[in-house]
Design an enzyme around this catalytic site. Structure first.
Site, short mmCIF file in Angstrom:
data_model
loop_
_atom_site.label_atom_id
_atom_site.label_comp_id
_atom_site.label_asym_id
_atom_site.label_seq_id
_atom_site.Cartn_x
_atom_site.Cartn_y
_atom_site.Cartn_z
N ASN A 144 -44.73 -99.97 96.84
CA ASN A 144 -43.67 -99.83 95.84
C ASN A 144 -43.03 -98.47 96.06
O ASN A 144 -43.63 -97.43 95.77
CB ASN A 144 -44.26 -99.93 94.44
CG ASN A 144 -43.21 -99.80 93.35
OD1 ASN A 144 -42.05 -99.49 93.63
ND2 ASN A 144 -43.61 -100.03 92.11
N VAL A 145 -41.78 -98.47 96.58
CA VAL A 145 -41.15 -97.20 96.95
C VAL A 145 -40.80 -96.35 95.74
O VAL A 145 -40.41 -95.18 95.90
CB VAL A 145 -39.89 -97.42 97.82
CG1 VAL A 145 -40.25 -98.10 99.13
CG2 VAL A 145 -38.81 -98.20 97.07
N ASN A 188 -34.42 -98.66 104.04
CA ASN A 188 -33.53 -99.81 103.84
C ASN A 188 -33.62 -100.39 102.44
O ASN A 188 -32.68 -101.03 101.97
CB ASN A 188 -33.88 -100.90 104.87
CG ASN A 188 -33.26 -102.24 104.55
OD1 ASN A 188 -32.07 -102.46 104.75
ND2 ASN A 188 -34.07 -103.15 104.02
N SER A 209 -23.95 -97.19 101.63
CA SER A 209 -23.13 -98.39 101.48
C SER A 209 -21.68 -97.98 101.57
O SER A 209 -21.33 -96.81 101.29
CB SER A 209 -23.40 -99.06 100.13
OG SER A 209 -22.43 -100.05 99.85
N TYR A 223 -24.60 -98.97 91.31
CA TYR A 223 -24.85 -99.09 92.75
C TYR A 223 -24.09 -98.02 93.53
O TYR A 223 -24.67 -97.31 94.37
CB TYR A 223 -24.43 -100.48 93.22
CG TYR A 223 -24.71 -100.76 94.67
CD1 TYR A 223 -26.01 -100.98 95.12
CD2 TYR A 223 -23.68 -100.82 95.61
CE1 TYR A 223 -26.29 -101.24 96.45
CE2 TYR A 223 -23.94 -101.08 96.95
CZ TYR A 223 -25.24 -101.29 97.36
OH TYR A 223 -25.50 -101.54 98.68
N ALA A 224 -22.79 -97.88 93.26
CA ALA A 224 -21.97 -96.92 94.00
C ALA A 224 -22.45 -95.49 93.76
O ALA A 224 -22.53 -94.68 94.70
CB ALA A 224 -20.51 -97.06 93.59
N ALA A 225 -22.80 -95.17 92.52
CA ALA A 225 -23.27 -93.81 92.22
C ALA A 225 -24.59 -93.53 92.91
O ALA A 225 -24.81 -92.43 93.44
CB ALA A 225 -23.40 -93.63 90.71
N SER A 226 -25.47 -94.53 92.93
CA SER A 226 -26.78 -94.32 93.57
C SER A 226 -26.63 -94.17 95.08
O SER A 226 -27.30 -93.33 95.70
CB SER A 226 -27.74 -95.47 93.24
OG SER A 226 -27.32 -96.69 93.82
N LYS A 227 -25.76 -94.95 95.68
CA LYS A 227 -25.57 -94.85 97.13
C LYS A 227 -24.83 -93.56 97.51
O LYS A 227 -25.07 -92.99 98.59
CB LYS A 227 -24.81 -96.07 97.65
CG LYS A 227 -25.64 -97.35 97.61
CD LYS A 227 -26.91 -97.25 98.45
CE LYS A 227 -27.67 -98.54 98.53
NZ LYS A 227 -28.89 -98.45 99.36
#
Length: 260
Positions: free
Chosen positions: A64-65, A91, A143, A156-160
């Protein structure tokens, strides 16, 4: 130019299925010793990686990362078994769709825990072993959303985007040990999660019209870049975000060149 990865020890996270499974199998086909990390593995091997199956098997480790103890235990065991770690491919990732007004705090936090926290914990654990060896490669999945986000992709965008900046900081912090750190930004790879290839033709056309290379990206396209980044040929490339999106939005309307 020979990209010799024979006997390199490689960890790929989120590699039970999908793009991660293909990446793991491609590294194995290059002669690397590959360990796939994931929360669970299917009893039947992932069909995505079948065509790349090689004489070099991919080991599987449940990890579990987002759990520091799970990460440390799994990484240390791989290093003990193989005498070190040469390459880490972060990944593993998830998507949480929803406008800022709609997103629940738990969704936002989970997205960051996996996409950013997983990269942080895995890189921290692996870096200890790479420092002792005086070399290493850390390759992080960002991403295209980190370059141009979409409505409804705030988490998603903020985390990437955070992954990109974390990669740059790591590149400088680990540079004294000859460890390179890079991020990569895939574009549109059809997966079970996004369903691109199952969309109506008109919807597919709208998406494909944003690409300079007007075709869906394949996991192999991604793997080709990662194999290069893991090789000695990329030894002076660090702190970069590699856009491997097929020229998405390279111009305002790429479809014009395709006569649409």
């Amino acid at each position: 130019m020979e990209l010799d990865l024979r006997n390199k020890t490689v960890i790929v996270t989120g590699a039970a299925r999908g793009i991660g499974a293909v990446i793991a199998q491609r590294f194995a086909a290059e002669g690397a010793r590959v360990t796939a990390f994931d929360l669970a593995f299917p009893e039947v091997p992932s069909p995505e990686g079948d065509e790349h199956a090689s004489a070099h098997p991919v080991e599987q480790v449940v990890c579990n990362v987002t759990d520091p103890d799970s990460v440390r235990t799994a990484v240390d065991e791989v290093a003990r078994r193989h005498g070190g770690i040469d390459v880490l491919v972060n990944n593993a990732g998830i998507n949480m769709l929803g406008t800022v007004a709609e997103l629940e705090w738990e969704q936002w936090r989970t997205c960051f825990d996996v996409n950013v926290g997983g990269v942080f914990l895995m890189s921290q654990a692996v870096a200890e072993h790479m420092k002792r060896a005086g070399s290493g490669r850390i390759i992080n999945a960002a991403s295209f959303a980190a370059i141009v986000p979409s409505v409804g992709s705030a988490a998603y965008a903020a985390s990437k985007s955070a992954v990109v900046q974390l990669s740059r900081v790591l590149a400088s912090e680990l540079g004294p040990w000859d460890i390179t750190v890079n991020a990569y930004a895939p574009g549109m790879v059809p997966t079970a999660m996004n369903g691109f290839a199952e969309m109506p033709t008109e919807a597919q056309d709208r998406l494909l019209d944003t690409l300079s290379l007007r075709r869906w990206e394949s996991p192999d396209d991604v793997a080709n870049l990662l194999i290069f980044l893991a090789s000695d040929q990329a030894s002076y490339l660090t702190g970069a975000l590699l856009d491997i999106s097929g020229g998405k939005l390279a111009t305002q309307i790429p479809a014009v060149a395709h006569g649409r």
